[in-house]
Design a protein around this motif. Structure first.
Motif, PDB file in Angstrom:
ATOM      1  N   TRP A  23       0.651  -1.535   0.419  1.00  0.00           N
ATOM      2  CA  TRP A  23       0.511  -0.272  -0.181  1.00  0.00           C
ATOM      3  C   TRP A  23       0.958   1.342   0.298  1.00  0.00           C
ATOM      4  O   TRP A  23       0.532   2.356  -0.736  1.00  0.00           O
ATOM      5  CB  TRP A  23      -0.870  -0.829   1.459  1.00  0.00           C
ATOM      6  N   ALA A  24       2.068   1.759   0.850  1.00  0.00           N
ATOM      7  CA  ALA A  24       2.405   2.337   0.959  1.00  0.00           C
ATOM      8  C   ALA A  24       4.129   2.574  -0.185  1.00  0.00           C
ATOM      9  O   ALA A  24       3.969   3.711  -0.240  1.00  0.00           O
ATOM     10  CB  ALA A  24       3.922   1.653   1.765  1.00  0.00           C
ATOM     11  N   ALA A  25       3.938   1.413  -1.157  1.00  0.00           N
ATOM     12  CA  ALA A  25       4.888   1.344  -2.189  1.00  0.00           C
ATOM     13  C   ALA A  25       3.827   1.810  -3.486  1.00  0.00           C
ATOM     14  O   ALA A  25       4.494   2.898  -4.130  1.00  0.00           O
ATOM     15  CB  ALA A  25       5.384   0.149  -2.424  1.00  0.00           C
ATOM     16  N   ARG A  26       3.456   1.388  -3.352  1.00  0.00           N
ATOM     17  CA  ARG A  26       2.142   2.068  -4.435  1.00  0.00           C
ATOM     18  C   ARG A  26       2.039   3.554  -4.278  1.00  0.00           C
ATOM     19  O   ARG A  26       1.664   3.917  -5.140  1.00  0.00           O
ATOM     20  CB  ARG A  26       0.433   1.395  -4.536  1.00  0.00           C
ATOM     21  N   GLY A  27       1.614   4.153  -3.567  1.00  0.00           N
ATOM     22  CA  GLY A  27       2.109   5.652  -3.231  1.00  0.00           C
ATOM     23  C   GLY A  27       0.788   6.181  -3.623  1.00  0.00           C
ATOM     24  O   GLY A  27       0.828   7.104  -4.165  1.00  0.00           O
ATOM     25  N   GLY A  28      -0.646   6.213  -3.785  1.00  0.00           N
ATOM     26  CA  GLY A  28      -2.356   5.705  -3.888  1.00  0.00           C
ATOM     27  C   GLY A  28      -1.979   5.777  -6.018  1.00  0.00           C
ATOM     28  O   GLY A  28      -3.450   6.158  -6.240  1.00  0.00           O
ATOM     29  N   ARG A  29      -1.716   4.497  -6.662  1.00  0.00           N
ATOM     30  CA  ARG A  29      -1.463   4.468  -7.694  1.00  0.00           C
ATOM     31  C   ARG A  29      -1.984   3.284  -7.437  1.00  0.00           C
ATOM     32  O   ARG A  29      -1.121   2.236  -7.778  1.00  0.00           O
ATOM     33  CB  ARG A  29      -0.118   4.841  -8.314  1.00  0.00           C
ATOM     34  N   ASN A  30      -3.813   3.125  -7.673  1.00  0.00           N
ATOM     35  CA  ASN A  30      -3.902   1.409  -7.913  1.00  0.00           C
ATOM     36  C   ASN A  30      -3.890   0.757  -8.735  1.00  0.00           C
ATOM     37  O   ASN A  30      -4.006   1.535  -9.897  1.00  0.00           O
ATOM     38  CB  ASN A  30      -5.250   2.096  -6.952  1.00  0.00           C
ATOM     39  N   GLU A  31      -3.019  -0.430  -8.488  1.00  0.00           N
ATOM     40  CA  GLU A  31      -2.352  -1.037  -9.596  1.00  0.00           C
ATOM     41  C   GLU A  31      -1.856  -0.855 -10.548  1.00  0.00           C
ATOM     42  O   GLU A  31      -1.525  -1.642 -11.213  1.00  0.00           O
ATOM     43  CB  GLU A  31      -4.277  -1.399 -10.082  1.00  0.00           C
ATOM     44  N   ALA A  32      -1.137   0.512 -10.174  1.00  0.00           N
ATOM     45  CA  ALA A  32       0.213   1.030 -10.645  1.00  0.00           C
ATOM     46  C   ALA A  32       1.553  -0.754 -10.857  1.00  0.00           C
ATOM     47  O   ALA A  32       1.828  -0.825  -9.572  1.00  0.00           O
ATOM     48  CB  ALA A  32       0.690   2.142 -10.443  1.00  0.00           C
ATOM     49  N   PRO A  33       2.240  -0.483 -12.234  1.00  0.00           N
ATOM     50  CA  PRO A  33       3.223  -1.539 -11.767  1.00  0.00           C
ATOM     51  C   PRO A  33       4.691  -1.217 -10.317  1.00  0.00           C
ATOM     52  O   PRO A  33       5.300  -2.094  -9.681  1.00  0.00           O
ATOM     53  CB  PRO A  33       3.682  -2.253 -12.570  1.00  0.00           C
ATOM     54  N   TYR A  34       5.129   0.309 -10.454  1.00  0.00           N
ATOM     55  CA  TYR A  34       5.643   0.692  -9.460  1.00  0.00           C
ATOM     56  C   TYR A  34       5.344   1.808  -9.042  1.00  0.00           C
ATOM     57  O   TYR A  34       4.736   1.961  -9.281  1.00  0.00           O
ATOM     58  CB  TYR A  34       6.821   0.686 -11.011  1.00  0.00           C
ATOM     59  N   PRO A  35       6.786   1.902  -8.023  1.00  0.00           N
ATOM     60  CA  PRO A  35       5.895   3.208  -6.989  1.00  0.00           C
ATOM     61  C   PRO A  35       5.681   4.379  -7.830  1.00  0.00           C
ATOM     62  O   PRO A  35       4.715   5.381  -7.628  1.00  0.00           O
ATOM     63  CB  PRO A  35       7.143   3.552  -6.587  1.00  0.00           C
ATOM     64  N   TRP A  36       6.239   4.640  -8.909  1.00  0.00           N
ATOM     65  CA  TRP A  36       6.201   5.440 -10.005  1.00  0.00           C
ATOM     66  C   TRP A  36       5.007   5.851 -10.501  1.00  0.00           C
ATOM     67  O   TRP A  36       4.872   6.770 -11.806  1.00  0.00           O
ATOM     68  CB  TRP A  36       7.698   6.107 -10.246  1.00  0.00           C
ATOM     69  N   GLY A  37       4.184   4.779 -10.649  1.00  0.00           N
ATOM     70  CA  GLY A  37       3.781   4.590 -11.786  1.00  0.00           C
ATOM     71  C   GLY A  37       3.319   3.455 -13.074  1.00  0.00           C
ATOM     72  O   GLY A  37       3.519   2.416 -12.253  1.00  0.00           O
ATOM     73  N   GLY A  38       4.350   4.231 -13.646  1.00  0.00           N
ATOM     74  CA  GLY A  38       4.896   2.705 -15.242  1.00  0.00           C
ATOM     75  C   GLY A  38       3.787   3.379 -16.074  1.00  0.00           C
ATOM     76  O   GLY A  38       3.722   4.658 -16.244  1.00  0.00           O
ATOM     77  N   PRO A  39       4.079   2.598 -17.426  1.00  0.00           N
ATOM     78  CA  PRO A  39       4.363   1.343 -17.094  1.00  0.00           C
ATOM     79  C   PRO A  39       5.887   1.025 -17.489  1.00  0.00           C
ATOM     80  O   PRO A  39       6.769   0.299 -17.584  1.00  0.00           O
ATOM     81  CB  PRO A  39       4.188   0.490 -18.570  1.00  0.00           C
ATOM     82  N   TYR A  40       6.501   1.878 -17.637  1.00  0.00           N
ATOM     83  CA  TYR A  40       8.184   2.217 -17.666  1.00  0.00           C
ATOM     84  C   TYR A  40       9.511   2.605 -16.658  1.00  0.00           C
ATOM     85  O   TYR A  40       8.788   3.031 -15.852  1.00  0.00           O
ATOM     86  CB  TYR A  40       8.787   3.375 -19.182  1.00  0.00           C
ATOM     87  N   ILE A  41      10.126   2.173 -16.653  1.00  0.00           N
ATOM     88  CA  ILE A  41      11.618   1.943 -15.755  1.00  0.00           C
ATOM     89  C   ILE A  41      12.199   3.467 -15.357  1.00  0.00           C
ATOM     90  O   ILE A  41      13.575   3.075 -15.334  1.00  0.00           O
ATOM     91  CB  ILE A  41      11.987   0.657 -15.330  1.00  0.00           C
ATOM     92  N   ILE A  42      12.289   3.625 -17.023  1.00  0.00           N
ATOM     93  CA  ILE A  42      12.862   4.939 -17.756  1.00  0.00           C
ATOM     94  C   ILE A  42      11.837   6.343 -17.589  1.00  0.00           C
ATOM     95  O   ILE A  42      10.850   6.471 -17.815  1.00  0.00           O
ATOM     96  CB  ILE A  42      14.109   4.637 -18.515  1.00  0.00           C
ATOM     97  N   ASN A  43      12.966   7.825 -17.243  1.00  0.00           N
ATOM     98  CA  ASN A  43      12.232   8.534 -17.685  1.00  0.00           C
ATOM     99  C   ASN A  43      11.915   8.992 -18.901  1.00  0.00           C
ATOM    100  O   ASN A  43      12.898   8.098 -19.743  1.00  0.00           O
ATOM    101  CB  ASN A  43      12.503   9.591 -16.375  1.00  0.00           C
ATOM    102  N   LYS A  44      11.720  10.116 -19.367  1.00  0.00           N
ATOM    103  CA  LYS A  44      11.587  10.343 -20.601  1.00  0.00           C
ATOM    104  C   LYS A  44      13.203  11.617 -20.516  1.00  0.00           C
ATOM    105  O   LYS A  44      13.182  11.362 -22.135  1.00  0.00           O
ATOM    106  CB  LYS A  44      10.585  12.861 -20.691  1.00  0.00           C
TER     107      LYS A  44
END
Length: 422
Positions: A267-288
């Motif tokens: 719950w804490a790792a999701r940071g309020g992003r329900n069903e997102a794969p990563y703490p930052w959301g996703g689906p990517y593991i790199i930024n722009k």
């Protein structure tokens, strides 16, 4: 005269009854006014994770995790969580306390209490004083027995004693003695620094093994080489450390530090992003900009591609929406939950926790000792960075890629979703 006496007596009884009431109540129900107003303490270094409901478990795309991490709805009471993993510097505060308390015990530094008992009087220990070193000889490895040819502190002597009480079992068996559910522990608390060598065969990692925990250059790096039992000892010490300070100023203390449950961690790792794969959301593991968002093993084993060959400082990489850093990557983290593939089908949907009471006769059932670890580490591929991915390790095992962080539950403000003020 008789009627007058009865009247006076009735008035006296009424006055007495009024006098026994609460001052200022005027005979009204105003509640117990003998307690001071309560202001919740704010643990330094922690952030508040609000109460909430979320979908816990693996997504449909996670074929491996779909069998033992089926999606289900979970409700949790809010809690505080360390914003970062516990660092070497923070854990050294614990080992230094244990070292100094043992030394004070050997030196006989006790304080007499009014009731005739004694308690340890923690005095400053000058560890460079040759006279004190002689008095504390039992805490050292002699030079002739040391691999370095110099006298050094014997880390195996650093043990921390603590007691736990299984409240749940005591409630379930009210007719039995509560002492039956008190358990004593006295683990060695110094991290196993040899994990950097033992877990990497045919690899030259002696320099980091010799420096990682004590050298100030690694102060802000996550502590590793600590097993599940040692982490619980740290939580107990941290609780008593804060409680003793609040007791001095007669402040109420109602909670305790502990490892997070598996559900709390997710719950804490999701940071309020329900069903997102990563703490930052996703689906990517790199930024722009093409920068990796966590410390792990990308690009077919290129450890340094993300900026960290091993671990990195606990405050690196961006925080999630709750203000928590490195919930994915850097080091995996111990949780309070026991691991079993069918846990999700057994646990409650309200503050779930599956734990097993390990008894001496359970040696033939090693799965009881398996504890859930979450988050993935610097040596893992991106799959283990997903917030729903489950893994485990045995509770008496320490690794160079597993650390921890604490949570602190406080029921009163947690009933509200507002974030308490610092």
């Amino acid at each position: 005269m008789k009627k007058t006496s009865l009247k006076v007596t009735a008035l006296a009884l009424l006055a007495l009854a009024a006098g026994c009431g609460q001052p200022g109540s005027n005979g009204q129900l105003i509640g117990d006014q003998t307690r001071m107003n309560y202001k919740a303490p704010y643990p330094i270094g922690m952030v508040y994770v609000p109460s909430g409901t979320f979908k816990m478990g693996a997504s449909d795309e996670d074929i491996r995790g779909r069998n033992d991490a089926t999606i289900h709805t979970v409700q949790l009471v809010g809690f505080y969580m360390d914003a970062t993993e516990i660092s070497n510097q923070e854990y050294r505060q614990f080992t230094n306390y244990v070292r100094d308390s043992i030394a004070n015990t050997i030196l006989g530094n006790f304080k007499d209490l009014p009731d005739g008992s004694q308690r340890l009087d923690m005095k400053h220990i000058n560890w460079k004083d040759p006279e004190l070193q002689d008095q504390l000889a039992s805490m050292y490895v002699p030079a002739e027995l040391s691999g370095w040819g110099v006298k050094q502190l014997d880390a195996s002597k650093l043990r921390y004693h603590y007691t736990t009480f299984d409240y749940k079992q005591a409630v379930m068996h009210p007719m039995e003695s509560q002492l039956k559910y008190r358990y004593n522990f006295e683990p060695q608390i110094y991290p196993d620094t040899t994990v950097w060598i033992k877990q990497f065969n045919y690899s030259y990692n002696e320099p980091i093994a010799l420096q990682y925990f004590w050298f100030q250059g690694f102060n802000k790096y996550p502590v590793v080489g600590v097993n599940w039992i040692q982490c619980n000892a740290f939580c107990d010490w941290r609780t008593n450390l804060w409680k003793s300070e609040r007791d001095k100023t007669k402040q109420y203390f109602e909670g305790k530090f502990r490892l997070p449950t598996e559900a709390e961690w997710e719950w804490a790792a999701r940071g309020g992003r329900n069903e997102a794969p990563y703490p930052w959301g996703g689906p990517y593991i790199i930024n722009k900009k093409g920068c990796y968002l966590a410390n792990f093993k990308p690009q077919r084993g290129n450890y340094s591609a993300d900026g960290g060959l091993y671990t990195v400082p606990v405050d690196k990489y961006a925080a999630n929406d709750y203000g928590l850093k490195n919930m994915s990557g850097n080091v995996s983290e111990w949780t309070a939950s026991a691991f079993n593939g069918g846990n999700y089908n057994q646990q409650s949907d309200l503050n779930p926790l599956v734990s097993y009471d390990v008894q001496p006769g359970d040696k033939d059932r090693p799965y009881l000792y398996r504890k859930v670890v979450r988050g993935g580490s610097w040596r893992d591929v991106s799959y283990y960075l997903q917030v729903s991915t489950r893994d485990y390790e045995y509770q008496d095992t320490s690794k160079a890629y597993i650390g921890f962080r604490c949570v602190y539950t406080e029921e009163v403000p947690a009933l509200s979703n507002r974030r308490p003020m610092k």
